[in-house]
Design an enzyme around this catalytic site. Structure first.
Site, PDB file in Angstrom:
ATOM      1  N   ASP A 411       1.087   0.178  -9.168  1.00  0.00           N
ATOM      2  CA  ASP A 411       2.130  -0.977  -7.567  1.00  0.00           C
ATOM      3  C   ASP A 411       1.608  -0.288  -6.549  1.00  0.00           C
ATOM      4  O   ASP A 411       0.942   0.768  -5.947  1.00  0.00           O
ATOM      5  CB  ASP A 411       3.400   0.531  -8.135  1.00  0.00           C
ATOM      6  CG  ASP A 411       4.219  -0.431  -7.324  1.00  0.00           C
ATOM      7  OD1 ASP A 411       3.984  -1.390  -6.220  1.00  0.00           O
ATOM      8  OD2 ASP A 411       5.453  -0.494  -7.562  1.00  0.00           O
ATOM      9  N   HIS A 412       0.895  -1.300  -6.031  1.00  0.00           N
ATOM     10  CA  HIS A 412       0.191  -1.807  -4.545  1.00  0.00           C
ATOM     11  C   HIS A 412       1.536  -1.824  -3.710  1.00  0.00           C
ATOM     12  O   HIS A 412       0.868  -0.890  -2.172  1.00  0.00           O
ATOM     13  CB  HIS A 412      -0.070  -2.664  -4.325  1.00  0.00           C
ATOM     14  CG  HIS A 412      -1.938  -2.577  -3.116  1.00  0.00           C
ATOM     15  ND1 HIS A 412      -1.705  -2.023  -2.831  1.00  0.00           N
ATOM     16  CD2 HIS A 412      -2.168  -3.993  -4.111  1.00  0.00           C
ATOM     17  CE1 HIS A 412      -3.165  -1.938  -2.656  1.00  0.00           C
ATOM     18  NE2 HIS A 412      -3.192  -3.722  -2.800  1.00  0.00           N
ATOM     19  N   GLN A 413       2.690  -0.946  -4.036  1.00  0.00           N
ATOM     20  CA  GLN A 413       3.435  -0.540  -2.398  1.00  0.00           C
ATOM     21  C   GLN A 413       3.630   0.465  -2.255  1.00  0.00           C
ATOM     22  O   GLN A 413       3.432   0.732  -1.218  1.00  0.00           O
ATOM     23  CB  GLN A 413       4.984  -0.998  -2.723  1.00  0.00           C
ATOM     24  CG  GLN A 413       5.465  -2.526  -3.186  1.00  0.00           C
ATOM     25  CD  GLN A 413       7.355  -2.571  -4.220  1.00  0.00           C
ATOM     26  OE1 GLN A 413       7.594  -2.817  -3.683  1.00  0.00           O
ATOM     27  NE2 GLN A 413       6.971  -1.755  -5.091  1.00  0.00           N
TER      28      GLN A 413
END
Length: 440
Positions: A411-413
């Protein structure tokens, strides 16, 4: 009159499908006699009777999905009280019917205690009555209805094939009806799980429709929610795992692993645990509502499993605290439990990182979807013999080596490309040069 309501299976599940009634109206039942088989989004469960008496009415039909708290069967237990109306919505019971205002859990289970080991211990069921002891002697997943002993998945197969279990000659241990017995009674010359010669397993689906329910419904909801919640990024790395293959062979020959099945999955799982210790960002959860990132203390490792009921992801709690033998035993137990259809809702909860193995299908790699509230997942690819450049400089040469491709989705968040890349590099290092695990 006792109105038996659909119990709360726990783990946030709010409904279940009635898949098979194991009693009929007019039958005499005793405490612990199995009444019905239900299917939740996570498991097949057989519900025993909490009372003795005569079955007066099956309120819900096979194939119906009902909410927790809905009356499903009426049993005349001699109390003389009229049952509550079947149409009464769940959650609106008065104080007389639910004096403690607590949800009714599965009979014989009760609330789950806090985990003290890899998997949550089951609470003690009520002491079985003499008529139920014969069933319990067959093991935790084989139950008796009348004189028929069969596992839940065998009962379901019999239902699907239109076979009455009472008419089947049992050949299993202690007189249990096996899957092969049911298939033979249905006139099948081979496993019902295999396609007839010259036909695809999908042939039976052509021109048909199927209801969206059970594991398929839950899987669809979960993957759709994951795509909406997580910003997926997937990276790949192709590596030489000849040394890992050799290690697996040596472990198989060791006394400590004598009664265990050792596979590349074990080494992948250990590599993931070691790499997560260096990169805790991938063992975390994004909590948008609270505006915080939760970094987990333990690695609760989910192992995606293709089961007779569909794709499930049971969890090995505290996998990072286990030595290699303990981790191997935990994986073995999980695989057996999943294949036999004995997974329960508690087995799926609390995962912090998952592994999926598409290599068992001969596939090189894939782009895995992050599971639930986790933030990363590793895909194992097939291990194949390929040409590989070894040595360096003037000593370079091409040799056949065991090669695989890894994929990690994150998850690039909350995970930057640098962190995801370093994690994948560390997993790759342990798999390609297992002796370097001593540096972790």
């Amino acid at each position: 009159m006792f109105a038996f309501k659909l119990p709360d299976p726990g783990e946030g599940l709010t409904e279940a499908e009635i898949t098979q009634w194991l009693v009929s109206e007019g039958d005499e039942v005793r405490i612990n006699d199995v009444l019905v088989e239900i299917e939740t989004a996570k498991s097949l469960v057989e519900l025993p009777s909490p009372v003795s008496g005569t079955v007066r009415r099956l309120v819900v039909s096979v194939g119906e999905t009902v909410d927790v708290g809905t009356p499903i069967i009426e049993i005349d237990d001699g109390s003389g009280d009229a049952p509550e109306p079947a149409a009464q919505p769940a959650g609106t019971d008065d104080a007389e019917s639910e004096p403690d205002d607590q949800p009714q859990h599965l009979v014989g289970s009760g609330p789950l205690p806090e985990p003290t080991s890899r998997r949550r211990p089951a609470t003690q069921a009520p002491a079985p009555q003499p008529e139920a002891q014969a069933a319990e002697q067959q093991g935790p997943i084989t139950t008796a209805v009348g004189k028929v002993l069969a596992k839940p998945l065998v009962r379901r197969l019999a239902r699907d094939l239109g076979v009455k279990l009472g008419s089947v000659r049992p050949t299993g241990p202690n007189g249990t009806v096996s899957r092969e017995d049911v298939e033979a009674a249905a006139g099948l010359g081979q496993s019902a799980m295999a396609a007839p010669a010259g036909r695809s397993t999908s042939d039976s689906l052509v021109g048909h429709t199927a209801p969206i329910r059970g594991v398929r419904k839950a899987t669809a909801q979960n993957v759709a929610a994951s795509v909406a919640k997580h910003v997926h990024v997937t990276e790949f790395n192709t590596i030489d795992v000849s040394a890992m293959r050799s290690l697996v062979d040596r472990l198989k020959a060791r006394r400590e692993f004598r009664d265990l099945h050792v596979s590349p999955l074990l080494i992948h799982a250990k590599a993931v645990c070691l790499a997560l210790a260096r990169h805790p960002e991938l063992n975390a959860s994004w909590d948008a509502d609270a505006g915080q990132i939760i970094y987990h203390d333990d690695v609760n490792l989910g192992i995606a499993a293709a089961t007779p009921r569909g794709l499930l992801v049971p969890v090995i709690n505290g996998a990072d605290k286990m030595n290699l033998v303990e981790l191997c035993r935990a994986i073995n137990e999980l695989v057996v439990t999943a294949r036999e259809g004995r997974l329960q809702p508690a087995d799926y909860s609390g995962g912090t990182f998952s592994i999926t193995n598409v290599g068992v299908f001969g596939i090189d790699t894939g782009t895995p979807i992050i599971n639930g509230d986790e933030s990363a997942i590793l895909a194992m690819g097939a291990i194949k013999r390929r040409p590989w450049v070894v040595g360096s400089g003037d000593h370079e040469r091409i040799e056949p080596r065991w090669v695989t491709t890894l994929a990690v989705s994150f998850d690039h968040q909350l995970i930057d490309g640098e962190q995801g890349s370093q994690f994948l590099a560390d997993v790759s290092t342990v798999l390609s040069e297992p002796e370097l695990a001593l540096l972790f």
